[in-house]
Design a protein around this motif. Structure first.
Motif, PDB file in Angstrom:
ATOM      1  N   THR A  21       1.614  21.096   0.835  1.00 14.96           N
ATOM      2  CA  THR A  21       1.319  20.726   2.465  1.00 14.96           C
ATOM      3  C   THR A  21       0.313  19.445   1.607  1.00 14.96           C
ATOM      4  N   TRP A  22      -0.358  19.215   2.910  1.00 18.50           N
ATOM      5  CA  TRP A  22      -1.583  18.051   2.973  1.00 18.50           C
ATOM      6  C   TRP A  22      -2.972  18.496   1.350  1.00 18.50           C
ATOM      7  N   LYS A  23      -2.711  19.656   2.113  1.00 23.53           N
ATOM      8  CA  LYS A  23      -3.650  20.153   1.638  1.00 23.53           C
ATOM      9  C   LYS A  23      -4.394  19.841   0.115  1.00 23.53           C
ATOM     10  N   GLU A  24      -2.665  21.009  -0.134  1.00 23.27           N
ATOM     11  CA  GLU A  24      -3.125  21.304  -2.013  1.00 23.27           C
ATOM     12  C   GLU A  24      -2.210  19.483  -2.287  1.00 23.27           C
ATOM     13  N   ILE A  25      -1.762  18.700  -2.105  1.00 16.93           N
ATOM     14  CA  ILE A  25      -1.321  17.573  -2.527  1.00 16.93           C
ATOM     15  C   ILE A  25      -3.168  16.632  -2.678  1.00 16.93           C
ATOM     16  N   ARG A  26      -3.727  16.249  -1.341  1.00 11.43           N
ATOM     17  CA  ARG A  26      -4.710  16.155  -2.210  1.00 11.43           C
ATOM     18  C   ARG A  26      -6.139  16.543  -2.643  1.00 11.43           C
ATOM     19  N   ARG A  62       0.997  -1.165   0.520  1.00 12.03           N
ATOM     20  CA  ARG A  62       0.461  -0.246  -0.401  1.00 12.03           C
ATOM     21  C   ARG A  62       1.145   1.054  -0.322  1.00 12.03           C
ATOM     22  N   LYS A  63       1.779   0.872   0.316  1.00 10.59           N
ATOM     23  CA  LYS A  63       2.677   2.459   0.910  1.00 10.59           C
ATOM     24  C   LYS A  63       3.472   2.363  -0.161  1.00 10.59           C
ATOM     25  N   ARG A  64       4.174   1.715  -1.196  1.00  8.32           N
ATOM     26  CA  ARG A  64       4.761   1.830  -2.623  1.00  8.32           C
ATOM     27  C   ARG A  64       3.443   2.115  -3.092  1.00  8.32           C
ATOM     28  N   SER A  65       2.555   1.483  -3.542  1.00 16.22           N
ATOM     29  CA  SER A  65       1.689   2.403  -4.830  1.00 16.22           C
ATOM     30  C   SER A  65       0.990   3.712  -4.420  1.00 16.22           C
ATOM     31  N   PHE A  66       1.179   3.833  -3.072  1.00 16.69           N
ATOM     32  CA  PHE A  66       0.342   5.862  -2.755  1.00 16.69           C
ATOM     33  C   PHE A  66       1.685   6.242  -2.874  1.00 16.69           C
ATOM     34  N   ARG A  67       3.000   5.957  -2.630  1.00 16.45           N
ATOM     35  CA  ARG A  67       4.489   6.797  -3.392  1.00 16.45           C
ATOM     36  C   ARG A  67       4.303   6.926  -4.322  1.00 16.45           C
ATOM     37  N   LYS A  68       3.976   5.453  -5.781  1.00 19.93           N
ATOM     38  CA  LYS A  68       3.864   5.394  -7.179  1.00 19.93           C
ATOM     39  C   LYS A  68       2.440   6.845  -7.346  1.00 19.93           C
ATOM     40  N   LEU A  69       1.769   7.020  -6.608  1.00 20.94           N
ATOM     41  CA  LEU A  69       0.912   7.417  -6.899  1.00 20.94           C
ATOM     42  C   LEU A  69       1.379   9.264  -7.036  1.00 20.94           C
ATOM     43  N   LEU A  70       1.620   9.766  -5.722  1.00 16.57           N
ATOM     44  CA  LEU A  70       2.717  10.733  -5.659  1.00 16.57           C
ATOM     45  C   LEU A  70       3.937  10.588  -6.539  1.00 16.57           C
ATOM     46  N   ASP A  71       4.280  10.158  -6.889  1.00 15.37           N
ATOM     47  CA  ASP A  71       5.908  10.009  -8.125  1.00 15.37           C
ATOM     48  C   ASP A  71       5.354  11.265  -9.700  1.00 15.37           C
ATOM     49  N   GLU A  72       3.550   9.887 -10.167  1.00 13.20           N
ATOM     50  CA  GLU A  72       3.526  10.339 -10.731  1.00 13.20           C
ATOM     51  C   GLU A  72       2.737  11.720 -11.487  1.00 13.20           C
ATOM     52  N   CYS A  73       2.127  12.684  -9.233  1.00  8.18           N
ATOM     53  CA  CYS A  73       1.268  13.813  -9.839  1.00  8.18           C
ATOM     54  C   CYS A  73       2.580  14.944 -10.142  1.00  8.18           C
ATOM     55  N   GLU A  74       2.180  15.882 -10.562  1.00  8.05           N
ATOM     56  CA  GLU A  74       2.685  16.861 -11.382  1.00  8.05           C
ATOM     57  C   GLU A  74       3.047  17.886  -9.913  1.00  8.05           C
ATOM     58  N   HIS A  75       4.538  18.816 -10.305  1.00 11.71           N
ATOM     59  CA  HIS A  75       4.399  20.281  -8.830  1.00 11.71           C
ATOM     60  C   HIS A  75       3.620  20.236  -7.717  1.00 11.71           C
ATOM     61  N   LEU A  76       4.653  18.728  -7.399  1.00 12.66           N
ATOM     62  CA  LEU A  76       4.901  18.628  -5.818  1.00 12.66           C
ATOM     63  C   LEU A  76       6.119  18.827  -6.001  1.00 12.66           C
ATOM     64  N   THR A  77       6.286  19.567  -4.453  1.00 12.52           N
ATOM     65  CA  THR A  77       7.138  19.782  -4.175  1.00 12.52           C
ATOM     66  C   THR A  77       7.427  19.199  -2.735  1.00 12.52           C
ATOM     67  N   LEU A  78       8.743  19.007  -2.184  1.00 10.79           N
ATOM     68  CA  LEU A  78       8.765  18.989  -0.627  1.00 10.79           C
ATOM     69  C   LEU A  78       8.091  19.780   0.231  1.00 10.79           C
TER      70      LEU A  78
END
Length: 100
Positions: free
Chosen positions: A74-79, A55-71
Motif C-alpha cells: 500500500t502507499w502507506k507502507e511504501i511511504r 521526475r517520474k524516472r527518479s521516483f521509480r528509481k527510488l522505489l526500485d531501490e527500496c527493499e521489500h516492496l511488492t505489487l
C-alpha cells in the motif's frame, strides 16, 4: 529561448501563464523576438513534459531501490519506507493531491 526555459523553469507543475510573466522579466526574453508566441508555448510544454518524465524516472528509481516492496504494497507502507530518504522530499510536497 530553450536556455531560458532550462534556467528558469524547474518545476514540472508550472503553468505557461504564470511562467511567461516570470520569463518576460528576464533580459533574455527580448532576444527571443523571432520566436512567435505559439512556438514559445510549444517549447514550454515540451520542457514541462521532459521535467515530468525526469521526475517520474527518479521516483521509480527510488522505489526500485527500496527493499521489500511488492505489487500489493500500500502507499502507506511504501511511504513509511521511503519518507526518510532525502530524495523523497522532492516528491512529497502534497501527498493527498498526488494521490488523486
Amino acid at each position: 529561448f530553450l536556455a531560458l526555459l532550462h534556467d528558469m523553469v524547474r518545476d514540472a507543475d508550472a503553468s505557461w501563464r504564470k511562467t511567461r510573466k516570470q520569463l518576460r522579466d528576464d533580459t533574455r526574453w527580448e532576444l527571443c523576438v523571432l520566436i512567435d508566441a505559439e512556438q514559445k508555448e510549444k517549447h514550454f510544454n515540451e520542457h514541462i513534459k521532459n521535467l515530468s518524465n525526469k521526475r517520474k524516472r527518479s521516483f521509480r528509481k527510488l522505489l526500485d531501490e527500496c527493499e521489500h516492496l511488492t505489487l500489493t504494497s500500500t502507499w502507506k507502507e511504501i511511504r513509511r519506507k521511503i519518507k526518510h530518504d532525502p530524495r523523497f522530499a522532492k516528491f512529497s510536497d502534497d501527498d493527498k493531491e498526488r494521490e488523486t
